[in-house]
Design an enzyme around this catalytic site. Sequence first.
Site, PDB file in Angstrom:
ATOM      1  N   LYS A   1       0.828  -1.212   0.000  1.00  0.00           N
ATOM      2  CA  LYS A   1       0.000   0.000   0.000  1.00  0.00           C
ATOM      3  C   LYS A   1       0.864   1.264   0.000  1.00  0.00           C
ATOM      4  CE  LYS A   1      -2.898   0.964   3.585  1.00  0.00           C
ATOM      5  NZ  LYS A   1      -2.706   2.356   4.032  1.00  0.00           N
TER       6      LYS A   1
ATOM      7  N   GLN B   1       5.333   8.836   6.888  1.00  0.00           N
ATOM      8  CA  GLN B   1       4.453   9.753   6.154  1.00  0.00           C
ATOM      9  C   GLN B   1       4.986  11.176   6.250  1.00  0.00           C
ATOM     10  OE1 GLN B   1       0.565   9.123   7.844  1.00  0.00           O
ATOM     11  NE2 GLN B   1       0.193   7.281   6.627  1.00  0.00           N
TER      12      GLN B   1
ATOM     13  N   ASP C   1       1.791  -1.259  11.699  1.00  0.00           N
ATOM     14  CA  ASP C   1       0.468  -1.655  11.200  1.00  0.00           C
ATOM     15  C   ASP C   1       0.130  -3.114  11.546  1.00  0.00           C
ATOM     16  OD1 ASP C   1       0.147   0.865  10.168  1.00  0.00           O
ATOM     17  OD2 ASP C   1       0.822   0.331   8.160  1.00  0.00           O
TER      18      ASP C   1
HETATM   19  C1  S3P Z   1       2.800   4.756   6.084  1.00  0.00           C
HETATM   20  C2  S3P Z   1       3.451   4.996   7.271  1.00  0.00           C
HETATM   21  C3  S3P Z   1       2.936   4.564   8.582  1.00  0.00           C
HETATM   22  C4  S3P Z   1       1.873   3.486   8.431  1.00  0.00           C
HETATM   23  C5  S3P Z   1       0.870   3.821   7.373  1.00  0.00           C
HETATM   24  C6  S3P Z   1       1.540   3.993   6.023  1.00  0.00           C
HETATM   25  C7  S3P Z   1       3.391   5.254   4.825  1.00  0.00           C
HETATM   26  O1  S3P Z   1       2.342   5.674   9.219  1.00  0.00           O
HETATM   27  O2  S3P Z   1       1.226   3.284   9.672  1.00  0.00           O
HETATM   28  O3  S3P Z   1      -0.092   2.776   7.275  1.00  0.00           O
HETATM   29  O4  S3P Z   1       2.949   4.816   3.742  1.00  0.00           O
HETATM   30  O5  S3P Z   1       4.315   6.066   4.901  1.00  0.00           O
HETATM   31  P1  S3P Z   1       3.233   6.737  10.058  1.00  0.00           P
HETATM   32  O6  S3P Z   1       4.103   7.453   9.109  1.00  0.00           O
HETATM   33  O7  S3P Z   1       2.211   7.640  10.691  1.00  0.00           O
HETATM   34  O8  S3P Z   1       3.979   5.929  11.060  1.00  0.00           O
END
Ligand code: S3P
Length: 448
Positions: free
Chosen positions: A23, A172, A322
């Site tokens: 994803k 993120q 996750d």
């Molecule tokens: C993600 C980072 C994670 C993860 C999310 C997807 C990403 O979140 O929990 O499902 O694609 O960069 P955080 O950056 O808030 O840890």
Amino acid sequence: MNARILPHVTGPLGGLFTAPGDKSISHRVVLLALLADGPCRATGWLDCADTQSSLAAARALGATTAQDGDVVAITPPAALPSGPLLIDCGNSGTTARLLMGVLAGLLPAGGAVVTLTGDESLRRRPMARVVDPLRRMGADLRYAVQDGRLPVVVRGAALRGVDHELAVASAQVASALLLAGLGAEGRTLVRGAAGARDHTERLLRDLGVPVGRDPIGSSVDGPCRLPAFSLAVPGDPSSAAFFQVAAALVPGSRVLSRGQSLNPTRVGALRVLERAGALVVGEPAGKAVTDAGGEPRGDVEVRAGCLRPFMVDGAEMPSLVDEIPVLAVLATQCPGRSVISGAAELRVKESDRLALLARNLKRLGAAVEERSDGLVIDGPCSLRGGATGTPLVFETAGDHRIAMAMAVATLCTNGETALDDEACVGVSFPGFFNVLDRLLAGGDPARP
Ligand code: S3P
């Protein structure tokens, strides 16, 4: 109510499965294509509600998209729209946060005014962690209703590279800042995301953008456009983990995940499974393929073993954040005390996952103590659902990973259980129940 009676164990789980495309990488394919010089393409792309939010956002910004199953093509906009735009990111935190960075670096001053919003869950989630550091780069981001929450209004502004120290080790946030940095003057350095998934850095590096990633942090030098790209997305380890934990829980099980991501920042759950007594056989060293995009991919077999309790702390959290819901389910069957700590971030995911896990598992009869930053679980517990015709209905709050974790819990539950919302699995894994049914029936190699 959209209730589904969850499947029970019909025997050990067995066979091959191919987890749907990762994803995080599928989002990045779409959002980075907005910054590319030509048409981009990906195979193995994850088609789910969350990634469709990114694709719809790209179209709203003038990109052309085409999709045929798991193949997606995105042609970046020849010119950005000039009028005001409202982009609904749905349930997807990755769309909202990465797009803020992309837009901050992409929108010209005086150009389109873009408002980002989302569903009820996303509008509750914290956005200051992205907005504050982007503002330090000169970005013009304003909260439309409530400080720290979506909707956020983005206007074009000149950005400058800045040294950032993240308060939360979030991929993120790090990605949003690096993507904004591509549109900024000078060097953008992001520290404090050590251990967090590094897909943005790998992809940029693979595209020829020199990205520093060392103990100090990740950096990019702007301004910088990206070349067109084409890549294959590996299977999502966070989706594979549901079946890998299920295999660890049901004696005699043996499942093989084909072509999943072996990115070291994503395989923390496999390390925990090993510590918890499952037999985990990864791709022999040197046999893993590295795809375009710089992502390692390979097969992983998980077999049930003799379970033991485990600990997970904050240092390990980014590599399995996750997967905590399904690891909490695993802990209910490990003889002894398992402790999950340093997991306060779970309270600001699609739901307050610590609270929901504690509530759902306690209703099954598990011995769970909810702490501010984690869970303490004493196992093994015998889990009890409802009588036939009056199932124990799990509360999901529309959270896909809670729903799938409780479906795995049902495999070691006596009695009937159901989800209050089965459709929410479509946020990340629309084919989840098909794969689970197939593995319960002994397996089948088809991709979901
Ligand atoms: C993600 C980072 C994670 C993860 C999310 C997807 C990403 O979140 O929990 O499902 O694609 O960069 P955080 O950056 O808030 O840890």
